[in-house]
Write a protein that holds these residues in place. Sequence first.
Motif, short mmCIF file in Angstrom:
data_model
loop_
_atom_site.label_atom_id
_atom_site.label_comp_id
_atom_site.label_asym_id
_atom_site.label_seq_id
_atom_site.Cartn_x
_atom_site.Cartn_y
_atom_site.Cartn_z
N ILE A 15 0.85 -1.19 0.00
CA ILE A 15 0.00 0.00 0.00
C ILE A 15 0.89 1.24 0.00
CG2 ILE A 15 -1.80 1.28 1.23
CD1 ILE A 15 -2.59 -1.39 2.57
N GLU A 16 0.63 2.17 -0.91
CA GLU A 16 1.43 3.38 -1.06
C GLU A 16 0.53 4.62 -1.05
OE1 GLU A 16 4.25 4.90 -1.18
OE2 GLU A 16 3.57 6.69 -2.25
N THR A 17 0.78 5.52 -0.08
CA THR A 17 -0.03 6.75 0.04
C THR A 17 0.84 7.93 0.47
OG1 THR A 17 -0.58 6.16 2.33
CG2 THR A 17 -2.16 5.51 0.62
N ALA A 24 -2.15 0.38 -4.59
CA ALA A 24 -1.98 -0.92 -3.94
C ALA A 24 -1.62 -1.93 -5.02
CB ALA A 24 -3.24 -1.34 -3.21
N THR A 68 -8.65 4.57 -0.08
CA THR A 68 -7.64 3.54 0.12
C THR A 68 -8.27 2.15 0.24
OG1 THR A 68 -6.06 5.06 1.15
CG2 THR A 68 -5.78 2.73 1.62
N ALA A 91 3.36 -1.57 3.79
CA ALA A 91 2.86 -0.22 3.54
C ALA A 91 4.00 0.78 3.69
CB ALA A 91 1.73 0.14 4.50
N GLY A 104 -2.30 5.19 4.80
CA GLY A 104 -1.90 3.90 4.27
C GLY A 104 -1.37 2.96 5.33
N GLY A 322 1.91 0.84 -5.71
CA GLY A 322 1.88 -0.12 -4.62
C GLY A 322 2.74 -1.34 -4.87
#
Length: 362
Positions: A15-17, A24, A68, A91, A104, A322
């Motif tokens: 998960i990338e935020t 993701a 998300t 993450a 995330g 992600g």
Amino acid sequence: MTVTTRNRELLVLGIETSCDETAAGVVRRDAHGRGTILSNVVRDQVAAHAEFGGVVPEIAARAHAEITDTVVAAALTEAGVSLADLDGIAATAGPGLIGGVMVGLVTAKMLALAAGKPLVAVNHLEGHALTVGLSEGVRPPYLLLLVSGGHTQLLAVEDIGRYRRIGGTIDDALGEAFDKTAKMLGLGYPGGPAVERLAVSGTADRFALPRPLKGRPGADFSFAGLKTAVRQIAETLQPIDEATARDLCAAFQAAAIETVMDRVANGMEIYTRSRGEGRHLQLVVAGGVAANRAMASALAALAARFGFSIAVPPARLCTDNGVMIAWAGAERLARGWVDGLEVPARARWPLDEAQFVSGVAT
């Protein structure tokens, strides 16, 4: 914290935020260290930030919070797997815009707790650094040029979790300079691709722009002076017509590339001395600016001149995604490195910091 996961296949959700992409992805890492992308879902926020000419942290965090869960569900569906099938959940825990990073990371913690899966807190920069292992099969050691909107660094990648900084920007990142140039010229957001498009048909020698730190010892970067020079010209020539915008973009891009080549050449010499004679030398380029074709062409020629092979991930894996977080998580999980639910989100997290080398995010 360590667990026993060596020498077996691993299935990991990432998960990338950290900025303005909610992403993701699911990857499979086999027992021999080869990777396969099973899904890659990315939702950008370009429309939400366009009127501001750049990313607004509060808007970005709110957008992450809203979608998300949906993006993660889409990544699992595309991969054809469930939470129960996973071996771990990774993450981004930093660096980045802290509000987005928290969204995330908290999501990953909740999923890990609910599914009883190991959590891997990934340094965003390590995600970029290791992507070539997934996409190109390139393994450390190698020299990494990381060029993105928030980071410009030269790092010796010795192994997974072992990084040594050779040079970095003393002010602005290269991607930021591209975006700010676009904003000054009214080209919209995101700015990097817009500058590159106009530069193709512009005349680079119409404007004399500085090459910061060119000819200086070391491998540090500086782009603030270049950005200021563009602003001064743009203010003088208002209103800017299309031909002027093309020429100024061409001049900026040429100056940026020439600057990068000078600094990377120094970095290659430093890296080569540390590696010793007779060793295979590899240059890896990662981050969003790695997708710039003129930059990539110049770097390929430079690498050949210094006896380096060069590897660049495909463009879709250069920008934030992600998949890169899932892959970095899988590489760490394969070594038994996992994190507790108390692991914090971090706005700043140098990749070469001592705590990271240990394999435990702190």
